[in-house]
Design an enzyme around this catalytic site. Structure first.
Site, PDB file in Angstrom:
ATOM      1  N   ASP A 169       0.845  -1.202   0.000  1.00 22.14           N
ATOM      2  CA  ASP A 169       0.000   0.000   0.000  1.00 22.14           C
ATOM      3  C   ASP A 169       0.880   1.252   0.000  1.00 22.14           C
ATOM      4  O   ASP A 169       1.604   1.509   0.956  1.00 22.14           O
ATOM      5  CB  ASP A 169      -0.903  -0.016   1.239  1.00 22.14           C
ATOM      6  CG  ASP A 169      -2.001   1.032   1.191  1.00 22.14           C
ATOM      7  OD1 ASP A 169      -1.764   2.124   0.643  1.00 22.14           O
ATOM      8  OD2 ASP A 169      -3.095   0.761   1.708  1.00 22.14           O
ATOM      9  N   HIS A 207      -3.223  -0.631  -1.916  1.00 22.52           N
ATOM     10  CA  HIS A 207      -4.380   0.098  -1.404  1.00 22.52           C
ATOM     11  C   HIS A 207      -5.578  -0.164  -2.314  1.00 22.52           C
ATOM     12  O   HIS A 207      -5.471  -0.142  -3.533  1.00 22.52           O
ATOM     13  CB  HIS A 207      -4.079   1.597  -1.361  1.00 22.52           C
ATOM     14  CG  HIS A 207      -5.068   2.378  -0.568  1.00 22.52           C
ATOM     15  ND1 HIS A 207      -5.078   2.373   0.805  1.00 22.52           N
ATOM     16  CD2 HIS A 207      -6.077   3.185  -0.957  1.00 22.52           C
ATOM     17  CE1 HIS A 207      -6.051   3.149   1.241  1.00 22.52           C
ATOM     18  NE2 HIS A 207      -6.689   3.654   0.191  1.00 22.52           N
TER      19      HIS A 207
END
Length: 239
Positions: free
Chosen positions: A178, A208
């Site tokens: 992420d 993400h």
């Protein structure tokens, strides 16, 4: 041979009265049985768009009464955005313009509105994605939910003073790659939740937004595993 027919969810928009007297919309999905434990679903920064409505229906089919509030109702009621270009820019602007205290108040009124519904049988949990993951964390700390799940909640590590107030079982899902939430931030969350009924899962090769099948970041193996863990979490804490 008689075919098996599964009834669709009963989904519609309803109105919720805010703490300041305003009114905002929330997407309500009932399970095929018509009742079940409650689940407040907090959106990403892109509004209660088709993806979030579909996720709400998914959890309704899993047996929950789901309510997804329109978080940006003060700035852009019922806004629906995509994931790139001008839509991404507008989504980030809306998130930046949203008042944190007003959002926290809306978390409480949404949880209370769902808990008051006659279809809710059992307890009430919270789940959220991205910005909604942070709001689910806020719900766990301030809105008296019985259980919470936070998917890649941006900014949770900046609000860890709230962790002290969390007593309900809580689960966190993060992507290892992420770009918005570094692993150092995940470690801060782990440290703040140590000793509590909390699980923190980090998914290799996931970034993400890995749960959203409409995004390039979608990572099906991680999404499936996280969904299974989430269902197990809620099945053991909301019934």
């Amino acid at each position: 041979m008689t075919s098996l027919h599964v009834s669709p969810t009963n989904s519609r928009w309803i109105h919720v009265t805010a703490e300041d007297g305003g009114t905002y919309d929330a997407y309500l999905c009932l399970p095929p049985t018509g009742s079940g434990p409650g689940l407040v679903l907090f959106q990403e920064i892109f509004g209660v768009n088709l993806h979030i409505r579909t996720v709400a229906e998914q959890y309704a089919l899993d047996g929950f009464v789901v309510l997804a509030p329109d978080v940006f109702w003060r700035e852009a009621p019922r806004v629906e955005l995509g994931y790139a270009g001008a839509d991404m820019e507008r989504a980030r602007a809306l998130m930046g313009a949203a008042d944190r205290n007003a959002l926290a108040a809306d978390v409480k009124t949404t949880v209370a509105a769902l808990r008051a519904r006659s279809e809710v049988k059992g307890k009430v949990g919270a789940i959220g994605y991205c910005m909604g993951g942070r709001l689910s964390f806020v719900a766990a700390a301030t809105a008296d939910v019985d259980s919470a799940v936070c998917y890649y909640g941006g900014g949770i590590h900046d609000q860890l003073e709230l962790a002290e107030g969390i007593t309900c079982p809580t689960m966190f899902h993060y992507g290892e790659t992420d770009g918005n939430i570094p692993l150092a931030a995940v470690e801060k969350v782990k440290a703040a939740m140590a000793g509590k009924r909390a699980e923190v899962h980090v998914y290799p090769n996931a970034g993400h937004g890995f749960n959203c099948w409409d995004r390039g970041a979608y990572h099906a193996p991680s999404a499936a595993l996280a969904h299974g863990r989430t269902l197990q979490h809620f099945a053991s804490t909301l019934y």
